[in-house]
Design a protein around this motif. Structure first.
Motif, PDB file in Angstrom:
ATOM      1  N   GLU A  10      -2.508  -0.602 -19.207  1.00 24.56           N
ATOM      2  CA  GLU A  10      -1.784  -1.858 -19.230  1.00 24.56           C
ATOM      3  C   GLU A  10      -0.435  -1.573 -18.604  1.00 24.56           C
ATOM      4  OE1 GLU A  10      -1.945  -4.926 -22.404  1.00 24.56           O
ATOM      5  OE2 GLU A  10       0.173  -4.373 -22.637  1.00 24.56           O
ATOM      6  N   MET A  11      -0.105  -2.337 -17.588  1.00 23.42           N
ATOM      7  CA  MET A  11       1.116  -2.086 -16.833  1.00 23.42           C
ATOM      8  C   MET A  11       1.969  -3.351 -16.816  1.00 23.42           C
ATOM      9  SD  MET A  11       1.586  -0.871 -12.842  1.00 23.42           S
ATOM     10  CE  MET A  11       0.419  -2.063 -12.208  1.00 23.42           C
ATOM     11  N   ARG A  12       3.220  -3.204 -17.192  1.00 22.94           N
ATOM     12  CA  ARG A  12       4.193  -4.273 -16.976  1.00 22.94           C
ATOM     13  C   ARG A  12       4.649  -4.106 -15.547  1.00 22.94           C
ATOM     14  NH1 ARG A  12       7.244  -7.258 -20.778  1.00 22.94           N
ATOM     15  NH2 ARG A  12       8.281  -8.922 -19.612  1.00 22.94           N
ATOM     16  N   LEU A  13       4.531  -5.137 -14.759  1.00 27.62           N
ATOM     17  CA  LEU A  13       4.814  -5.075 -13.330  1.00 27.62           C
ATOM     18  C   LEU A  13       5.825  -6.154 -12.976  1.00 27.62           C
ATOM     19  CD1 LEU A  13       4.161  -3.882 -10.547  1.00 27.62           C
ATOM     20  CD2 LEU A  13       2.228  -5.470 -10.417  1.00 27.62           C
ATOM     21  N   VAL A  14       7.010  -5.719 -12.597  1.00 25.57           N
ATOM     22  CA  VAL A  14       8.068  -6.645 -12.214  1.00 25.57           C
ATOM     23  C   VAL A  14       8.355  -6.438 -10.734  1.00 25.57           C
ATOM     24  CG1 VAL A  14      10.465  -7.347 -12.584  1.00 25.57           C
ATOM     25  CG2 VAL A  14       9.064  -6.609 -14.536  1.00 25.57           C
ATOM     26  N   HIS A  15       8.230  -7.504  -9.983  1.00 26.31           N
ATOM     27  CA  HIS A  15       8.513  -7.473  -8.548  1.00 26.31           C
ATOM     28  C   HIS A  15       9.809  -8.205  -8.257  1.00 26.31           C
ATOM     29  CE1 HIS A  15       4.131  -6.781  -8.003  1.00 26.31           C
ATOM     30  NE2 HIS A  15       4.505  -6.206  -6.870  1.00 26.31           N
ATOM     31  N   ILE A  16      10.584  -7.639  -7.358  1.00 22.97           N
ATOM     32  CA  ILE A  16      11.681  -8.365  -6.733  1.00 22.97           C
ATOM     33  C   ILE A  16      11.356  -8.415  -5.247  1.00 22.97           C
ATOM     34  CG2 ILE A  16      14.142  -8.427  -6.199  1.00 22.97           C
ATOM     35  CD1 ILE A  16      14.584  -6.845  -8.816  1.00 22.97           C
ATOM     36  N   PHE A  17      11.161  -9.623  -4.760  1.00 20.81           N
ATOM     37  CA  PHE A  17      10.862  -9.846  -3.354  1.00 20.81           C
ATOM     38  C   PHE A  17      12.116 -10.376  -2.668  1.00 20.81           C
ATOM     39  CE2 PHE A  17       6.794 -10.536  -5.510  1.00 20.81           C
ATOM     40  CZ  PHE A  17       5.916  -9.808  -4.732  1.00 20.81           C
ATOM     41  N   GLU A  18      12.535  -9.730  -1.604  1.00 22.23           N
ATOM     42  CA  GLU A  18      13.580 -10.280  -0.755  1.00 22.23           C
ATOM     43  C   GLU A  18      12.880 -11.086   0.331  1.00 22.23           C
ATOM     44  OE1 GLU A  18      16.362  -7.320   0.613  1.00 22.23           O
ATOM     45  OE2 GLU A  18      16.563  -6.491  -1.414  1.00 22.23           O
ATOM     46  N   MET A  19      13.304 -12.329   0.499  1.00 25.85           N
ATOM     47  CA  MET A  19      12.615 -13.260   1.373  1.00 25.85           C
ATOM     48  C   MET A  19      13.455 -13.593   2.601  1.00 25.85           C
ATOM     49  SD  MET A  19       9.941 -13.583  -0.554  1.00 25.85           S
ATOM     50  CE  MET A  19       9.050 -14.862   0.320  1.00 25.85           C
ATOM     51  N   ARG A  20      12.758 -13.814   3.703  1.00 25.59           N
ATOM     52  CA  ARG A  20      13.421 -14.255   4.929  1.00 25.59           C
ATOM     53  C   ARG A  20      12.474 -15.188   5.671  1.00 25.59           C
ATOM     54  NH1 ARG A  20      13.373 -10.097   8.780  1.00 25.59           N
ATOM     55  NH2 ARG A  20      14.302  -8.752   7.192  1.00 25.59           N
ATOM     56  N   GLU A  21      12.909 -16.426   5.865  1.00 21.37           N
ATOM     57  CA  GLU A  21      12.142 -17.426   6.617  1.00 21.37           C
ATOM     58  C   GLU A  21      10.716 -17.573   6.093  1.00 21.37           C
ATOM     59  OE1 GLU A  21      12.599 -16.524  10.777  1.00 21.37           O
ATOM     60  OE2 GLU A  21      14.781 -16.640  10.657  1.00 21.37           O
ATOM     61  N   GLY A  22      10.580 -17.615   4.764  1.00 25.59           N
ATOM     62  CA  GLY A  22       9.275 -17.835   4.147  1.00 25.59           C
ATOM     63  C   GLY A  22       8.357 -16.628   4.127  1.00 25.59           C
ATOM     64  N   LYS A  23       8.890 -15.456   4.477  1.00 30.32           N
ATOM     65  CA  LYS A  23       8.094 -14.231   4.446  1.00 30.32           C
ATOM     66  C   LYS A  23       8.796 -13.180   3.582  1.00 30.32           C
ATOM     67  CE  LYS A  23       5.283 -14.477   8.523  1.00 30.32           C
ATOM     68  NZ  LYS A  23       4.589 -13.618   9.472  1.00 30.32           N
ATOM     69  N   ILE A  24       8.026 -12.195   3.174  1.00 30.62           N
ATOM     70  CA  ILE A  24       8.543 -11.114   2.340  1.00 30.62           C
ATOM     71  C   ILE A  24       9.140 -10.038   3.237  1.00 30.62           C
ATOM     72  CG2 ILE A  24       7.938  -9.339   0.648  1.00 30.62           C
ATOM     73  CD1 ILE A  24       5.491 -11.241  -0.055  1.00 30.62           C
ATOM     74  N   ALA A  25      10.441  -9.799   3.092  1.00 27.52           N
ATOM     75  CA  ALA A  25      11.132  -8.792   3.894  1.00 27.52           C
ATOM     76  C   ALA A  25      11.247  -7.463   3.152  1.00 27.52           C
ATOM     77  CB  ALA A  25      12.522  -9.285   4.278  1.00 27.52           C
ATOM     78  N   LYS A  26      11.262  -7.529   1.822  1.00 23.39           N
ATOM     79  CA  LYS A  26      11.314  -6.315   1.007  1.00 23.39           C
ATOM     80  C   LYS A  26      10.610  -6.605  -0.306  1.00 23.39           C
ATOM     81  CE  LYS A  26      14.439  -2.708  -0.636  1.00 23.39           C
ATOM     82  NZ  LYS A  26      15.860  -2.267  -0.666  1.00 23.39           N
ATOM     83  N   GLU A  27       9.789  -5.650  -0.735  1.00 20.45           N
ATOM     84  CA  GLU A  27       9.080  -5.767  -2.008  1.00 20.45           C
ATOM     85  C   GLU A  27       9.397  -4.530  -2.824  1.00 20.45           C
ATOM     86  OE1 GLU A  27       4.524  -6.050  -3.769  1.00 20.45           O
ATOM     87  OE2 GLU A  27       4.872  -6.414  -1.644  1.00 20.45           O
ATOM     88  N   ILE A  28       9.975  -4.749  -3.989  1.00 25.33           N
ATOM     89  CA  ILE A  28      10.226  -3.645  -4.910  1.00 25.33           C
ATOM     90  C   ILE A  28       9.378  -3.905  -6.145  1.00 25.33           C
ATOM     91  CG2 ILE A  28      11.943  -2.316  -6.188  1.00 25.33           C
ATOM     92  CD1 ILE A  28      14.080  -3.597  -4.376  1.00 25.33           C
ATOM     93  N   ALA A  29       8.503  -2.962  -6.468  1.00 23.19           N
ATOM     94  CA  ALA A  29       7.592  -3.076  -7.610  1.00 23.19           C
ATOM     95  C   ALA A  29       8.015  -2.093  -8.687  1.00 23.19           C
ATOM     96  CB  ALA A  29       6.164  -2.806  -7.162  1.00 23.19           C
ATOM     97  N   PHE A  30       8.485  -2.635  -9.809  1.00 20.87           N
ATOM     98  CA  PHE A  30       8.855  -1.808 -10.959  1.00 20.87           C
ATOM     99  C   PHE A  30       7.648  -1.759 -11.889  1.00 20.87           C
ATOM    100  CE2 PHE A  30      12.780  -3.499  -9.228  1.00 20.87           C
ATOM    101  CZ  PHE A  30      13.553  -2.343  -9.138  1.00 20.87           C
ATOM    102  N   GLU A  31       7.050  -0.577 -11.986  1.00 18.50           N
ATOM    103  CA  GLU A  31       5.790  -0.398 -12.706  1.00 18.50           C
ATOM    104  C   GLU A  31       6.048   0.409 -13.983  1.00 18.50           C
ATOM    105  OE1 GLU A  31       3.222   0.209  -8.602  1.00 18.50           O
ATOM    106  OE2 GLU A  31       4.401   1.857  -9.451  1.00 18.50           O
ATOM    107  N   MET A  32       5.565  -0.117 -15.099  1.00 18.45           N
ATOM    108  CA  MET A  32       5.696   0.559 -16.388  1.00 18.45           C
ATOM    109  C   MET A  32       4.306   0.607 -17.023  1.00 18.45           C
ATOM    110  SD  MET A  32       9.036  -1.713 -17.000  1.00 18.45           S
ATOM    111  CE  MET A  32       8.558  -2.760 -15.634  1.00 18.45           C
ATOM    112  N   TRP A  33       3.711   1.811 -17.071  1.00 21.15           N
ATOM    113  CA  TRP A  33       2.325   1.967 -17.492  1.00 21.15           C
ATOM    114  C   TRP A  33       2.237   2.476 -18.920  1.00 21.15           C
ATOM    115  CZ3 TRP A  33       4.698   5.002 -13.824  1.00 21.15           C
ATOM    116  CH2 TRP A  33       4.493   4.656 -12.494  1.00 21.15           C
ATOM    117  N   GLN A  34       1.114   2.125 -19.537  1.00 22.68           N
ATOM    118  CA  GLN A  34       0.735   2.755 -20.791  1.00 22.68           C
ATOM    119  C   GLN A  34      -0.779   2.734 -20.897  1.00 22.68           C
ATOM    120  OE1 GLN A  34       2.251   0.710 -24.220  1.00 22.68           O
ATOM    121  NE2 GLN A  34       1.471  -1.254 -23.605  1.00 22.68           N
ATOM    122  N   ALA A  35      -1.339   3.768 -21.489  1.00 25.60           N
ATOM    123  CA  ALA A  35      -2.775   3.791 -21.765  1.00 25.60           C
ATOM    124  C   ALA A  35      -3.011   2.964 -23.019  1.00 25.60           C
ATOM    125  CB  ALA A  35      -3.242   5.229 -21.963  1.00 25.60           C
ATOM    126  N   VAL A  36      -4.050   2.147 -22.983  1.00 28.86           N
ATOM    127  CA  VAL A  36      -4.372   1.298 -24.154  1.00 28.86           C
ATOM    128  C   VAL A  36      -5.776   1.575 -24.643  1.00 28.86           C
ATOM    129  CG1 VAL A  36      -2.721  -0.519 -23.687  1.00 28.86           C
ATOM    130  CG2 VAL A  36      -4.973  -0.646 -22.649  1.00 28.86           C
TER     131      VAL A  36
END
Length: 144
Positions: free
Chosen positions: A118-144
């Motif tokens: 089970e992973m908590r996944l937080v994305h911050i997308f930097e956008m430019r003209e309706g497209k994704i210019a930068k994607e940062i994925a903060f991933e926090m995993w745990q075994a369940v």
């Protein structure tokens, strides 16, 4: 309001820039969910930067991102996404989700193969003209 914020529930979505940003991220996740990696990556700018800081990953072109996605998705089985919240401004989209899957192959996730994850996944997308210019994925995993 100079930089309105809109949520996935629809407030302030009359702003065409915010609507386009939310739509691009929604389409990106939709295509990923169908394992249509190339189509998902069409929503990136040509100078895309993709990062996953917890795994010390950084890619600066579409082909490297496509290759990374293929490796990631090949190591996951029975993937389920549950969105908690998504909101946007004129130049950012933030997405907070829970992802559950079985880890079936080697990748840089610090859990043993065979784990139910089970992973908590937080994305911050930097956008430019309706497209994704930068994607940062903060991933926090745990075994369940």
């Amino acid at each position: 309001m100079d930089n309105p914020i809109a949520g996935a529930t629809g407030e302030h979505t009359e702003d065409p820039v915010i609507k386009a940003n939310l739509a691009a991220v929604e389409a990106h996740f939709h295509d990923e969910g169908l394992n249509e990696v190339e189509k998902a990556c069409e929503l990136y700018t040509d100078d895309i930067v993709w990062e996953a800081p917890a795994r010390n990953l950084r890619f600066v072109n579409k082909q490297d991102v496509v290759d990374n996605y293929r490796e990631m998705f090949a190591s996951m089985k029975d993937v389920e996404f549950r969105n908690l919240q998504r909101f946007a401004t004129h130049d950012r989209v933030v997405d907070d989700s829970i992802v559950r899957y079985k880890l079936v192959g080697a990748n840089s996730v610090p859990l043993p193969i065979g784990s139910q994850v089970e992973m908590r996944l937080v994305h911050i997308f930097e956008m430019r003209e309706g497209k994704i210019a930068k994607e940062i994925a903060f991933e926090m995993w745990q075994a369940v």
